[in-house]
Design an enzyme around this catalytic site. Structure first.
Site, short mmCIF file in Angstrom:
data_model
loop_
_atom_site.label_atom_id
_atom_site.label_comp_id
_atom_site.label_asym_id
_atom_site.label_seq_id
_atom_site.Cartn_x
_atom_site.Cartn_y
_atom_site.Cartn_z
N GLU A 165 0.76 -1.22 0.02
CA GLU A 165 -0.03 0.11 -0.10
C GLU A 165 0.81 1.19 0.00
O GLU A 165 0.39 2.23 0.66
CB GLU A 165 -0.97 0.12 1.06
CG GLU A 165 -1.90 -0.92 1.17
CD GLU A 165 -2.84 -0.63 -0.09
OE1 GLU A 165 -2.96 0.26 -0.71
OE2 GLU A 165 -3.32 -1.70 -0.58
C1 LIG Z 1 2.68 -9.82 -0.08
C2 LIG Z 1 2.33 -8.79 -0.84
C3 LIG Z 1 1.42 -8.42 -1.28
C4 LIG Z 1 1.03 -7.29 -2.07
N1 LIG Z 1 -0.34 -7.04 -2.54
C5 LIG Z 1 -0.70 -6.11 -3.45
C6 LIG Z 1 -1.77 -5.98 -4.02
O1 LIG Z 1 -2.93 -6.68 -3.72
N2 LIG Z 1 -2.01 -5.61 -5.23
C7 LIG Z 1 -0.85 -4.52 -5.90
O2 LIG Z 1 -1.06 -3.99 -6.81
N3 LIG Z 1 0.32 -4.82 -5.23
C8 LIG Z 1 0.62 -5.41 -4.02
N4 LIG Z 1 1.77 -5.74 -3.53
C9 LIG Z 1 2.92 -4.84 -4.02
C10 LIG Z 1 3.15 -3.57 -3.16
O3 LIG Z 1 2.13 -2.85 -2.95
C11 LIG Z 1 4.51 -2.99 -3.44
O4 LIG Z 1 5.61 -3.92 -3.46
C12 LIG Z 1 4.97 -1.99 -2.79
O5 LIG Z 1 3.95 -0.74 -3.54
C13 LIG Z 1 6.32 -1.39 -3.26
O6 LIG Z 1 6.56 -1.57 -4.63
P1 LIG Z 1 7.99 -2.37 -4.89
O7 LIG Z 1 8.06 -3.45 -4.06
O8 LIG Z 1 8.04 -2.43 -6.54
O9 LIG Z 1 9.03 -1.36 -4.47
P2 LIG Z 1 9.87 -0.20 -5.37
O10 LIG Z 1 8.90 0.94 -5.88
O11 LIG Z 1 11.00 -0.86 -5.93
O12 LIG Z 1 10.84 0.55 -3.70
C14 LIG Z 1 11.86 0.13 -3.43
C15 LIG Z 1 12.41 0.83 -2.26
O13 LIG Z 1 12.54 2.39 -2.93
C16 LIG Z 1 11.99 3.44 -2.24
N5 LIG Z 1 11.31 4.38 -3.11
C17 LIG Z 1 10.75 3.91 -4.21
N6 LIG Z 1 10.74 5.03 -4.93
C18 LIG Z 1 10.90 6.06 -4.24
C19 LIG Z 1 10.87 7.60 -4.17
N7 LIG Z 1 10.21 8.10 -5.19
N8 LIG Z 1 11.47 8.21 -3.15
C20 LIG Z 1 11.74 7.79 -2.07
N9 LIG Z 1 11.83 6.21 -1.84
C21 LIG Z 1 11.47 5.48 -3.05
C22 LIG Z 1 10.82 2.61 -1.64
O14 LIG Z 1 10.06 3.14 -0.36
C23 LIG Z 1 11.35 1.08 -1.17
O15 LIG Z 1 11.96 1.25 0.11
C24 LIG Z 1 1.84 -6.48 -2.51
C25 LIG Z 1 3.20 -6.75 -2.10
C26 LIG Z 1 3.54 -7.79 -1.44
C27 LIG Z 1 5.07 -8.18 -1.06
#
Ligand SMILES: Cc1cc2nc3c(=O)[nH]c(=O)nc-3n(C[C@H](O)[C@H](O)[C@H](O)COP(=O)(O)OP(=O)(O)OC[C@H]3O[C@@H](n4cnc5c(N)ncnc54)[C@H](O)[C@@H]3O)c2cc1C
Length: 597
Positions: A441
């Protein structure tokens, strides 16, 4: 096995006494949630959570979900029957509109029930939670036909919902998404692409799964402004609303993950799947935000809920486990050793969790009431103020409550010593399950940026100034009250820190955005501490009144005063540390070149 007892009395104390929910009887649905009804709902929900969901928590974790070669997914044993009971009990639609089969009761009641469900079984609760989020988006943005087709069945718990944003290359930055939607000329679209990490994307709990999917209509501009929202059912509804043919959306895999094993986290493949636009073209993110804001608050509740159940278990263990003697001399000389609850360090651990839980619950219920006002009040000004509150507090509740909630599960695990590391007691599961709440989220780092970069300056700082003004007015009103001094003085100091931090950002961030970025997480936690401190003052005020009036429940009310004191003396002073970090600026964080990391 882990235990759980629903905090019904605490919820009722907060709703009835602290926030005087009866004041809102002019809002639709509130008189239907009269005091006796509120009690019955919470007691029944508590029973369901304690007796049905709690026993399935450990077994669900051990068994996990299984994907079959045909792409179908089986949830752990017992989940299906429990979900049927959940639907039949009307729990999904407590606050859904009556016209769609819901009960129309305040959202606040749903939030209170959801805390219990999450404590009892977080993995299970997510199937319902995502459905409630999808319902919110469909009710606001769906066409009349879409509402008629999907909403009643989802409210009844017969169909469930999901939220499909994430793709392998696109998490935080949704503007990168590639799933595409091709218009078919008949009002429908064909969706093609692959989503990952979709909670409840496939399972065996419901007859149909209603996916809300972000995709780019062919030819739409790149970036977030070219993204639209679609409803894509797993099974296409026939004209009469019954189940028709299978849509071309399948679960390609389920993730092996750290926790919430009972919740299927799916790769969802859309191979020309039929879908329909929800809301306006290219404004999908607005519609999705309706769902995401609700979901962010719900995730904040996960932080509290896991902290609560971890606390209950740790407290029970600390009263039972015999090790060492009290520093002041044996408390139980007839036993081989004293229970570990006599040790100040164990007390520190338990009080830290408890002081968070009780104020976090207040913050959540206060905000849930604001959500009801924002959606139901006939008064424009009241709606606006409540909406401001929601905007400001959504990132705080999501970010702070899940950071601290996770930390508290670790603190509670520590109370068990090495036994906390062993699966049998269930503590390591709470740690594993709660960890994800800080990530999905929108990660907590993103929540902090949302607070500092968007919510704080929005409308000239109207929302934050309203909150600071409210707390200031409260402090002024209580300044001559000797009995409150021990509580309001520390809050006044913390509010001063928050104001100073806000001023520092206003002066030092506009020309140097890295100062805001580097300060954001500390600012969010500083804000959260002030909000929790304010909640404690509101609680103490009522507890003192009840004690003075000789009302029953003196043990619980006295405990409130002690717990509030602990918070003021040992937790609220952290605002100083946050302020110092904020005022240090971004330089030391940003100075090293990237290749030196
Ligand atoms: C168990 C599980 C359930 C999930 N359920 C859903 C679901 O139902 N539907 C859905 O759509 N998604 C879902 N997700 C996905 C989840 O919402 C994303 O993993 C999350 O939003 C972060 O995206 P990412 O993992 O690609 O991390 P990234 O976007 O790659 O981020 C990596 C790191 O970089 C930081 N970062 C990135 N951009 C910035 C910025 N501009 N400024 C500062 N810091 C930054 C982040 O804080 C993080 O620490 C789920 C994930 C998991 C693991």
């Amino acid at each position: 096995m882990a235990i759980y007892e629903a905090p019904t009395e605490d919820v009722l104390f907060l709703l009835d006494d602290v926030f005087r929910i009866g004041r809102y009887d002019n809002l639709p649905g509130f008189t239907d949630a009269a005091p006796d009804i509120r009690r019955v709902i919470l007691e029944e929900a508590g029973k369901f959570c304690e007796q049905v969901l709690t026993p399935l928590n450990r077994t669900g974790d051990a068994e996990g979900c299984a994907r079959h070669p045909d792409g179908s997914v089986a949830t752990p044993h017992g989940f299906k029957e429990a979900f049927r009971q959940y639907g039949d009990g009307g729990w999904m639609g407590i606050s859904a509109p009556v016209e769609f089969g819901g009960q129309g009761l305040p959202e606040t009641m749903t939030v209170a029930v959801n805390e219990m469900m999450i404590s009892a079984n977080m993995a299970f609760s997510m199937y319902a939670g995502l459905t409630q989020g999808a319902l919110a988006a469909l009710i606001v943005y769906g066409t009349p036909e879409q509402k008629a087709t999907y909403v009643p069945k989802m409210v009844a718990g017969r169909w469930t919902g999901t939220m499909n944003l994430t793709e392998s290359h696109c998490g935080t930055d949704l503007g990168l998404l590639r799933t595409r939607a091709t218009p078919q000329g008949d009002g429908s679209y064909r969706l093609t692409g692959s989503k990952i990490f979709i909670s409840g994307g496939e399972h065996d709990l419901s007859e149909n799964i209603v996916h809300l999917v972000l995709a780019r209509i062919e030819g739409a501009q790149p970036g977030i402004r070219g993204v639209s929202l679609f409803v894509v059912p797993k099974i296409l509804p026939a004209a009469d609303g019954s189940l028709g043919r299978r849509n071309s959306v399948t679960c390609g895999a389920i993730e092996e993950k750290m926790g919430i094993h009972g919740n299927a986290t799916c790769v969802m493949n859309y191979d020309g799947a039929t879908g329909w636009l929800v809301g306006e073209e290219n404004r999908g993110i607005n519609a999705m935000f309706t769902m995401m804001n609700g979901a962010r608050l719900a995730v904040g509740v996960q932080g509290l809920a896991l902290s609560e159940v971890a606390y209950q278990n740790a407290a029970a263990y600390a009263k039972d486990r015999l090790q060492g003697r009290a520093l002041t001399g044996a408390s139980f000389p007839d036993r081989a050793a004293d229970p570990i609850i006599v040790h100040p360090d164990v007390r520190r651990a338990l009080m830290t969790i408890r002081a968070f839980n009780e104020s976090a619950r207040a913050l959540i219920l206060w905000t849930a009431l604001q959500s009801d006002i924002a959606h139901r009040s006939p008064d424009d000004k009241a709606r606006q103020a409540a909406d401001d509150h929601m905007g400001l507090f959504t990132p705080v509740i999501k970010g702070v409550l899940t950071d601290i909630g996770f930390a508290n599960t670790v603190v509670a695990q520590q109370v068990y010593g090495g036994h906390g590391y062993i699966a049998e007691h269930g503590m390591e599961q709470f740690v594993r399950d709660s960890r994800i709440a800080m990530m999905y989220e929108g990660t907590n780092g993103i929540q902090a940026l949302d607070l500092v970069g968007r919510k704080l300056p929005r409308d000239g700082g109207r929302a934050s100034q309203a909150f600071f003004g409210e707390v200031s007015a409260y402090l002024n009103a209580k300044s001559a009250d000797e009995a409150m001094k021990r509580y309001v003085d520390p809050l006044a100091g913390a509010l001063a820190d928050l104001r100073q931090a806000t001023m520092w950002l206003a002066q030092n961030a506009p020309g140097k955005p890295d100062n805001a970025g580097a300060a954001a997480t500390d600012y969010m936690h500083l804000f959260g501490l002030v909000a929790l401190g304010y909640m404690w003052c509101r609680i103490v005020e009522i507890a003192q009144m009840k004690l003075a009036g000789g009302a029953g429940d003196t043990v619980r009310m006295k405990a409130k005063l002690v717990t509030a004191r602990f918070f003021m003396e040992r937790m609220l002073p952290e605002t100083r540390v946050h302020l110092a970090r904020i005022q240090a600026g971004a330089e030391s964080a940003m100075q090293l070149p990237a290749d030196e990391f």
